[in-house]
Design a protein around this motif. Structure first.
Motif, PDB file in Angstrom:
ATOM      1  N   GLY A  82       0.810  -1.210   0.000  1.00  0.00           N
ATOM      2  CA  GLY A  82       0.000   0.000   0.000  1.00  0.00           C
ATOM      3  C   GLY A  82       0.842   1.257   0.000  1.00  0.00           C
ATOM      4  O   GLY A  82       0.588   2.193  -0.766  1.00  0.00           O
ATOM      5  N   THR A  83       1.872   1.287   0.848  1.00  0.00           N
ATOM      6  CA  THR A  83       2.676   2.513   0.977  1.00  0.00           C
ATOM      7  C   THR A  83       3.500   2.789  -0.276  1.00  0.00           C
ATOM      8  O   THR A  83       3.741   3.957  -0.616  1.00  0.00           O
ATOM      9  CB  THR A  83       3.597   2.419   2.198  1.00  0.00           C
ATOM     10  N   ALA A  84       3.945   1.753  -0.994  1.00  0.00           N
ATOM     11  CA  ALA A  84       4.710   1.984  -2.221  1.00  0.00           C
ATOM     12  C   ALA A  84       3.839   2.684  -3.262  1.00  0.00           C
ATOM     13  O   ALA A  84       4.289   3.619  -3.947  1.00  0.00           O
ATOM     14  CB  ALA A  84       5.228   0.656  -2.779  1.00  0.00           C
ATOM     15  N   TYR A  85       2.617   2.244  -3.403  1.00  0.00           N
ATOM     16  CA  TYR A  85       1.684   2.871  -4.358  1.00  0.00           C
ATOM     17  C   TYR A  85       1.393   4.311  -3.959  1.00  0.00           C
ATOM     18  O   TYR A  85       1.425   5.227  -4.787  1.00  0.00           O
ATOM     19  CB  TYR A  85       0.392   2.047  -4.391  1.00  0.00           C
ATOM     20  N   LEU A  86       1.123   4.506  -2.680  1.00  0.00           N
ATOM     21  CA  LEU A  86       0.777   5.850  -2.206  1.00  0.00           C
ATOM     22  C   LEU A  86       1.978   6.787  -2.219  1.00  0.00           C
ATOM     23  O   LEU A  86       1.842   7.990  -2.451  1.00  0.00           O
ATOM     24  CB  LEU A  86       0.191   5.756  -0.794  1.00  0.00           C
ATOM     25  N   LEU A  87       3.177   6.254  -1.951  1.00  0.00           N
ATOM     26  CA  LEU A  87       4.384   7.074  -1.993  1.00  0.00           C
ATOM     27  C   LEU A  87       4.623   7.612  -3.402  1.00  0.00           C
ATOM     28  O   LEU A  87       4.945   8.796  -3.587  1.00  0.00           O
ATOM     29  CB  LEU A  87       5.592   6.254  -1.530  1.00  0.00           C
ATOM     30  N   ALA A  88       4.458   6.750  -4.401  1.00  0.00           N
ATOM     31  CA  ALA A  88       4.617   7.190  -5.787  1.00  0.00           C
ATOM     32  C   ALA A  88       3.547   8.213  -6.159  1.00  0.00           C
ATOM     33  O   ALA A  88       3.831   9.211  -6.829  1.00  0.00           O
ATOM     34  CB  ALA A  88       4.557   5.990  -6.728  1.00  0.00           C
ATOM     35  N   THR A  89       2.326   7.977  -5.721  1.00  0.00           N
ATOM     36  CA  THR A  89       1.239   8.910  -6.011  1.00  0.00           C
ATOM     37  C   THR A  89       1.523  10.275  -5.409  1.00  0.00           C
ATOM     38  O   THR A  89       1.352  11.317  -6.054  1.00  0.00           O
ATOM     39  CB  THR A  89      -0.089   8.359  -5.466  1.00  0.00           C
ATOM     40  N   ALA A 317      -5.257  10.301   6.455  1.00  0.00           N
ATOM     41  CA  ALA A 317      -4.673   9.321   7.386  1.00  0.00           C
ATOM     42  C   ALA A 317      -5.753   8.431   7.981  1.00  0.00           C
ATOM     43  O   ALA A 317      -5.582   7.204   8.085  1.00  0.00           O
ATOM     44  CB  ALA A 317      -3.906  10.049   8.486  1.00  0.00           C
ATOM     45  N   CYS A 318      -6.867   9.016   8.374  1.00  0.00           N
ATOM     46  CA  CYS A 318      -7.991   8.243   8.920  1.00  0.00           C
ATOM     47  C   CYS A 318      -8.549   7.296   7.875  1.00  0.00           C
ATOM     48  O   CYS A 318      -8.745   6.097   8.127  1.00  0.00           O
ATOM     49  CB  CYS A 318      -9.074   9.197   9.422  1.00  0.00           C
ATOM     50  N   GLY A 448      -0.804   7.572   6.816  1.00  0.00           N
ATOM     51  CA  GLY A 448      -1.866   6.822   7.470  1.00  0.00           C
ATOM     52  C   GLY A 448      -1.619   5.329   7.436  1.00  0.00           C
ATOM     53  O   GLY A 448      -1.741   4.635   8.456  1.00  0.00           O
ATOM     54  N   VAL A 449      -1.250   4.810   6.269  1.00  0.00           N
ATOM     55  CA  VAL A 449      -0.992   3.375   6.145  1.00  0.00           C
ATOM     56  C   VAL A 449       0.275   2.985   6.897  1.00  0.00           C
ATOM     57  O   VAL A 449       0.299   1.968   7.610  1.00  0.00           O
ATOM     58  CB  VAL A 449      -0.869   2.983   4.658  1.00  0.00           C
ATOM     59  N   ALA A 450       1.339   3.783   6.769  1.00  0.00           N
ATOM     60  CA  ALA A 450       2.620   3.436   7.407  1.00  0.00           C
ATOM     61  C   ALA A 450       2.522   3.500   8.925  1.00  0.00           C
ATOM     62  O   ALA A 450       2.982   2.582   9.628  1.00  0.00           O
ATOM     63  CB  ALA A 450       3.713   4.383   6.908  1.00  0.00           C
TER      64      ALA A 450
END
Length: 644
Positions: A82-89, A317-318, A448-450
């Protein structure tokens, strides 16, 4: 055969006429507000189909994580999916606004589709967890672009008041994708395996590509320099330092809390130091170095962008901490199938779609946004509290319906906050303010995910060690943490202990989500006056739109002949600062072609101060290539006073 000139022919031909004759294929292209209703529907179908897939991939992984991690025996690393996708976004989204000017709307949208599709194919063909995480990052590069280009294109075609309703429909589509991601991932995983959940998306990506290829052909009014000059002004260094800083922080959280390494381990200390060093490097680049910074330092001095950004961070984050850890409750604690666990996200999908549509309709009808924000903005806190009160024997009403207030309320908040930001900023600060808010929203999604994963793994490890005291306890605890499927193989007593430990860890995550959304509500409340901070005020959207149109006009600029032969006035996104500058002519179409349009002459009447941000406006005001627009990076530009 060419005819000889006569005495009636002009001695000097106008450059504009030669430009039109050189590009006859672009002459008949209408602007975004002049296209037919059928063409507009085709454009919306293509961009919304692509953004639906982007939203689907945001929540596709949670119901698939137990199966993926059990196959690779790395459940403690599953949060990276999840965090890899969101980090790139988060990192690459600001660049797509600029690409919309360099490549055109269609070219930027197709670039996002290609990255998203390539990453999705790579995920389906991955042979280990590291490869899967890498391709999730590639997919995230495209996923962020799908949302940005979609919003920009919609903003091109609609006014501010109508935009609330249309963006409500777009958010409805995106919310449906986010809600369907869990059920789709779980169902396909049970029937065909988790790889098929990625590969089955490819035909839909192709459909979105060809629909936009056929329909997205309007001419975009606005000024722009050459593609090479525009690409030079992208904040590559700022994006890189932000990526390394946030990525290092994620590595630190994973090493310390997911892997369980001690504080003095170099795998914990090094990423933490790198995160701090590159964070301050990022700030230095944005304040002193970057000509077009991703983050606008001057926005920190303005009330509305700061409050909206704080709200965006906490709401995101929520939202994502619950979305990624809600299905796990039903897969691990109540031992249901992946498809059933995914179906528990469907009420969230329906409520988000309904909330987005409701907020857009109310703002369209009333022209106001604050009242519905204050009323329905408290719903997410109620939903998060209800979720945190779930038990293993909770009835169907609580397990299925508790998430509805959270999805509905967050959808209303995000819709109203976007419109509030657009309504309070002058046109010259539209791009930088929107980029500022979206940047913090992206960081909130990643954080939020991390953070939720770190909280969950830390609490899970503590609870397992408190309950399990067998001779092979250490090995057993690591197996339970690495593979949730291993829980089904345990004897009844150990299985009960493991399920109770998971339940306590997940409830801690839900409490974290409740605290985040409550703080977000406090940011938007008038109670902020107690802390010496004003709340976000209300504003009439019709008056705000009219004021922005008048303040953005260029009275000194001559009318320019458009691509369809009609006489066009100045771009709505031009800054008043350009009005006194002599102009040349240049613009671009959605394919990157150039025809006549005003542009400041080099060295004449130009302000060489840095612009506030390289993030182009999601409001559609992409006519921002002039160096005078945006003003100083250290002080906000005051909008001209315009009578109502």
């Amino acid at each position: 055969m060419a005819t000889a000139p006569t005495e009636r022919d002009p001695l000097i031909r106008k450059p504009l006429a030669s430009a039109e004759s050189a590009a006859p294929d672009t002459k008949q292209r209408p602007g975004p507000l002049e296209i037919s209703a059928r063409n507009r529907r085709g454009i919306l179908a293509g961009i919304w189909l692509a953004s639906f897939l982007g939203s689907l991939n945001l929540t596709l992984v949670p119901t698939m994580m137990p199966s993926i991690s059990s196959e690779f025996q790395k459940f403690h690393q599953a949060s990276w999916l999840g965090t890899a996708y969101l980090l790139a976004t988060c990192t690459f989204t600001p660049l797509y606004g600029r690409l919309c000017n360099v490549m055109g709307r269609r070219g930027a949208n197709h670039t996002a589709i290609v990255f998203a599709a390539a990453g999705t194919i790579g995920c389906g063909l991955s042979r280990n967890m590291e490869m899967l995480i890498f391709f999730r990052f590639i997919a995230g590069i495209g996923g962020g672009g799908l949302f940005t280009t979609s919003t920009i294109i919609v903003s091109d075609m609609y006014t501010l008041r109508d935009r609330g309703l249309i963006q409500g429909l777009a958010s409805c589509c995106n919310g449906f994708g986010m809600g369907l991601g869990g059920p789709f991932g779980g169902l396909i995983t049970d029937l065909l395996g988790w790889r098929a959940a990625f590969l089955l998306q490819i035909p839909i990506f192709l459909a979105a590509f060809f629909i936009t290829q056929y329909n997205l052909r309007y001419a975009t009014p606005g000024k722009s320099k050459g593609a090479r000059e525009v690409l030079k002004r992208i904040d590559y260094l700022g994006s890189l330092t932000l990526l390394i800083s946030v990525g290092s922080l994620l590595v630190f959280l994973s090493s310390r809390y997911n892997e369980g390494f001690p504080w003095l381990d170099t795998r914990v200390i090094v990423p933490l130091v790198l995160a701090a060093v590159f964070f301050f490097t990022f700030l230095g680049v944005e304040i002193f170095v970057a000509p077009e910074p991703v983050m606008a330092p001057a926005m920190l001095r303005q009330k509305i962008p700061v409050l909206v950004s704080a709200s965006n961070f906490l709401v995101a984050a929520c939202n994502f901490s619950v979305t990624y850890f809600f299905p796990m409750w039903f897969q691990v604690v109540t031992l249901q199938s992946a498809s059933t666990a995914g179906l528990h996200l469907m009420p969230n999908s329906i409520s988000m779609s309904t909330g987005s549509l409701f907020a857009g309709y109310v703002m369209h009808r009333t022209g106001r946004y604050k009242t519905i924000n204050l009323i329905f903005g408290f719903f997410p806190f109620i939903g998060a509290v209800l979720i945190s009160l779930m038990r293993q024997d909770s009835g169907p009403i609580q397990s299925w319906l508790s998430i509805i207030p959270l999805g509905f309320g967050n959808a209303v908040v995000l819709q109203t906050m976007l419109i509030a930001l657009l309504a309070h900023l002058p046109e010259s600060q539209m791009a930088v303010g929107t980029g500022f808010g979206q940047l913090f929203r992206g960081i909130g999604q990643v954080g939020g995910v991390a953070i939720a994963s770190a909280i969950f793994q830390s609490r899970l490890d503590t609870e397992l060690r408190r309950r399990i005291h067998t001779p092979d306890a250490e090995e057993l605890i690591m197996k339970i943490r690495r593979s949730s499927a291993f829980i089904r193989e345990l004897n009844p007593d150990l299985q009960r202990d493991a399920r109770e430990s998971y339940a306590i860890g997940l409830r801690t995550v839900y409490i974290f989500a409740a605290c985040s959304t409550f703080l977000a509500y406090c940011v938007r409340l008038p109670v902020c006056y107690v802390l010496g901070v004003q709340s976000i005020p209300d504003q009439d959207l019709d008056k705000a739109h009219a004021k922005r149109r008048r303040s953005a006009a260029l009275p000194a600029s001559a009318p320019v002949q458009g691509n369809d032969g009609a006489i066009a006035g100045p771009s709505l996104s031009s800054s008043p600062l350009d009005s006194e500058s002599p102009t040349e002519t240049e613009t671009e179409h959605d394919e990157g072609e150039r025809v006549a349009r005003p542009r400041p002459r080099p060295g004449i009447g130009r302000n060489h101060r840095r612009r506030l941000s390289g993030f182009e406006s999601m409001d559609g005001g992409l006519d921002l290539e002039s160096e005078t627009v945006g003003g100083s990076a250290r002080a906000p530009v005051s909008s001209p006073r315009v009578a109502n």
